[in-house]
Design a protein around this motif. Structure first.
Motif, PDB file in Angstrom:
ATOM      1  N   PRO A  54      17.739  18.284  16.237  1.00 22.78           N
ATOM      2  CA  PRO A  54      16.370  18.683  16.548  1.00 22.78           C
ATOM      3  C   PRO A  54      15.478  17.452  16.717  1.00 22.78           C
ATOM      4  N   GLY A  55      14.746  17.416  17.809  1.00 23.42           N
ATOM      5  CA  GLY A  55      13.842  16.303  18.070  1.00 23.42           C
ATOM      6  C   GLY A  55      14.514  15.119  18.730  1.00 23.42           C
ATOM      7  N   GLY A  56      15.809  14.943  18.502  1.00 26.11           N
ATOM      8  CA  GLY A  56      16.548  13.859  19.123  1.00 26.11           C
ATOM      9  C   GLY A  56      15.953  12.477  18.915  1.00 26.11           C
ATOM     10  N   VAL A  57      15.407  12.201  17.718  1.00 27.44           N
ATOM     11  CA  VAL A  57      14.796  10.900  17.449  1.00 27.44           C
ATOM     12  C   VAL A  57      15.850   9.959  16.871  1.00 27.44           C
ATOM     13  N   PRO A  58      16.027   8.792  17.480  1.00 25.70           N
ATOM     14  CA  PRO A  58      16.997   7.831  16.945  1.00 25.70           C
ATOM     15  C   PRO A  58      16.624   7.368  15.542  1.00 25.70           C
ATOM     16  N   GLN A  59      17.643   7.137  14.722  1.00 27.59           N
ATOM     17  CA  GLN A  59      17.446   6.684  13.348  1.00 27.59           C
ATOM     18  C   GLN A  59      17.956   5.256  13.196  1.00 27.59           C
ATOM     19  N   LEU A  60      17.153   4.392  12.564  1.00 29.76           N
ATOM     20  CA  LEU A  60      17.586   3.026  12.292  1.00 29.76           C
ATOM     21  C   LEU A  60      18.784   3.086  11.347  1.00 29.76           C
ATOM     22  N   ALA A  61      19.890   2.467  11.772  1.00 29.95           N
ATOM     23  CA  ALA A  61      21.122   2.504  10.977  1.00 29.95           C
ATOM     24  C   ALA A  61      21.520   1.133  10.465  1.00 29.95           C
ATOM     25  N   GLY A  62      21.027   0.074  11.113  1.00 29.86           N
ATOM     26  CA  GLY A  62      21.419  -1.257  10.691  1.00 29.86           C
ATOM     27  C   GLY A  62      21.021  -2.308  11.703  1.00 29.86           C
ATOM     28  N   TRP A  63      21.682  -3.456  11.589  1.00 33.11           N
ATOM     29  CA  TRP A  63      21.466  -4.567  12.523  1.00 33.11           C
ATOM     30  C   TRP A  63      22.815  -5.032  13.031  1.00 33.11           C
ATOM     31  N   ARG A  64      22.883  -5.310  14.331  1.00 37.02           N
ATOM     32  CA  ARG A  64      24.093  -5.857  14.924  1.00 37.02           C
ATOM     33  C   ARG A  64      23.788  -7.304  15.329  1.00 37.02           C
ATOM     34  N   PHE A  65      24.722  -8.174  14.983  1.00 31.51           N
ATOM     35  CA  PHE A  65      24.609  -9.586  15.309  1.00 31.51           C
ATOM     36  C   PHE A  65      25.746  -9.957  16.241  1.00 31.51           C
ATOM     37  N   LEU A  66      25.438 -10.533  17.385  1.00 28.23           N
ATOM     38  CA  LEU A  66      26.489 -11.138  18.186  1.00 28.23           C
ATOM     39  C   LEU A  66      26.850 -12.439  17.494  1.00 28.23           C
ATOM     40  N   LEU A  67      28.132 -12.777  17.477  1.00 27.10           N
ATOM     41  CA  LEU A  67      28.619 -13.996  16.821  1.00 27.10           C
ATOM     42  C   LEU A  67      29.172 -14.921  17.897  1.00 27.10           C
ATOM     43  N   ALA A  68      28.639 -16.140  17.925  1.00 30.20           N
ATOM     44  CA  ALA A  68      28.984 -17.074  18.992  1.00 30.20           C
ATOM     45  C   ALA A  68      29.791 -18.254  18.485  1.00 30.20           C
ATOM     46  N   ARG A  69      30.647 -18.726  19.350  1.00 31.05           N
ATOM     47  CA  ARG A  69      31.381 -19.976  19.147  1.00 31.05           C
ATOM     48  C   ARG A  69      31.082 -20.811  20.389  1.00 31.05           C
ATOM     49  N   GLY A  70      30.545 -22.003  20.172  1.00 34.56           N
ATOM     50  CA  GLY A  70      30.194 -22.850  21.308  1.00 34.56           C
ATOM     51  C   GLY A  70      29.132 -22.238  22.196  1.00 34.56           C
ATOM     52  N   GLY A  71      28.241 -21.436  21.623  1.00 35.85           N
ATOM     53  CA  GLY A  71      27.161 -20.818  22.380  1.00 35.85           C
ATOM     54  C   GLY A  71      27.539 -19.555  23.131  1.00 35.85           C
ATOM     55  N   VAL A  72      28.800 -19.154  23.047  1.00 32.91           N
ATOM     56  CA  VAL A  72      29.271 -17.965  23.770  1.00 32.91           C
ATOM     57  C   VAL A  72      29.600 -16.862  22.768  1.00 32.91           C
ATOM     58  N   PRO A  73      28.969 -15.686  22.882  1.00 31.85           N
ATOM     59  CA  PRO A  73      29.310 -14.583  21.985  1.00 31.85           C
ATOM     60  C   PRO A  73      30.775 -14.170  22.150  1.00 31.85           C
ATOM     61  N   VAL A  74      31.495 -14.134  21.014  1.00 30.97           N
ATOM     62  CA  VAL A  74      32.921 -13.794  21.042  1.00 30.97           C
ATOM     63  C   VAL A  74      33.245 -12.567  20.191  1.00 30.97           C
ATOM     64  N   SER A  75      32.340 -12.199  19.300  1.00 29.11           N
ATOM     65  CA  SER A  75      32.540 -11.023  18.465  1.00 29.11           C
ATOM     66  C   SER A  75      31.172 -10.579  17.949  1.00 29.11           C
TER      67      SER A  75
END
Length: 185
Positions: A54-75
């Motif tokens: 009902p209402g279809g309101v998104p809920q804050l669940a957490g934070w996602r971090f891109l993890l980079a090696r040498g400036g390039v996100p790898v995971s």
């Protein structure tokens, strides 16, 4: 125009830092080697959406971090909001790492100011980059506005084109039709 990133809650950052320093055994097949050498980049608040609720309101669940090696996100890694506060959830890699970086890089080139967020629709295994038009809004404000854009990340469900920005009024009916379609088995 640069994206207007939200500040990461300090407890969420501490959870991630501890997990990166952890001596937890890794698979010998871990393609990213020493996690302590990975640097968190592009932290994004992660919201969950159940289009059938009902209402279809998104809920804050957490934070996602891109993890980079040498400036390039790898995971990537996630810190999850629990009833007791923030907790490290998991590390992962896969197609959403590269597609998130691609969508963020494209949004960086926009003339419009945006606050980047991630919106996940778990029932469809779908993620979108949510470009929130209200750059002053806090993370607790999980209601998409009419001026917001949602950019489906690859891979996207059938019938939804990846990287094509959509308004919430266009995307929600597509999601609802995907959820209503019976699975053929």
């Amino acid at each position: 125009m640069p994206l207007h990133a939200l500040p990461v809650p300090a407890p969420a950052e501490r959870c991630l830092s501890a997990a990166l320093r952890s001596s937890t055994p890794r698979s010998p097949h871990d393609p990213h080697g020493d996690r302590a050498a990975l640097l968190p980049v592009r932290p994004l608040p992660l919201y969950l959406l159940d289009p059938g609720s009902p209402g279809g309101v998104p809920q804050l669940a957490g934070w996602r971090f891109l993890l980079a090696r040498g400036g390039v996100p790898v995971s990537a890694a996630e810190a999850t909001l629990t009833p007791d506060g923030w907790a490290f959830s998991h590390f992962f890699d896969g197609p959403f790492v590269a597609s998130t970086e691609f969508a963020l890089s494209s949004a960086d080139q926009s003339a419009e100011p945006w606050q980047p967020r991630l919106l996940s629709v778990p029932r469809l295994y779908m993620h979108t980059l949510w470009l929130h038009a209200d750059t002053a809004a806090g993370a607790s404000d999980g209601r998409p506005g009419e001026a917001d854009l949602l950019v489906p990340l690859a891979p996207a469900p059938p019938g939804i084109a990846p990287y094509r920005p959509l308004s919430i009024s266009v995307l929600l009916p597509l999601l609802s039709s995907r959820l209503a379609t019976p699975l053929v088995g």
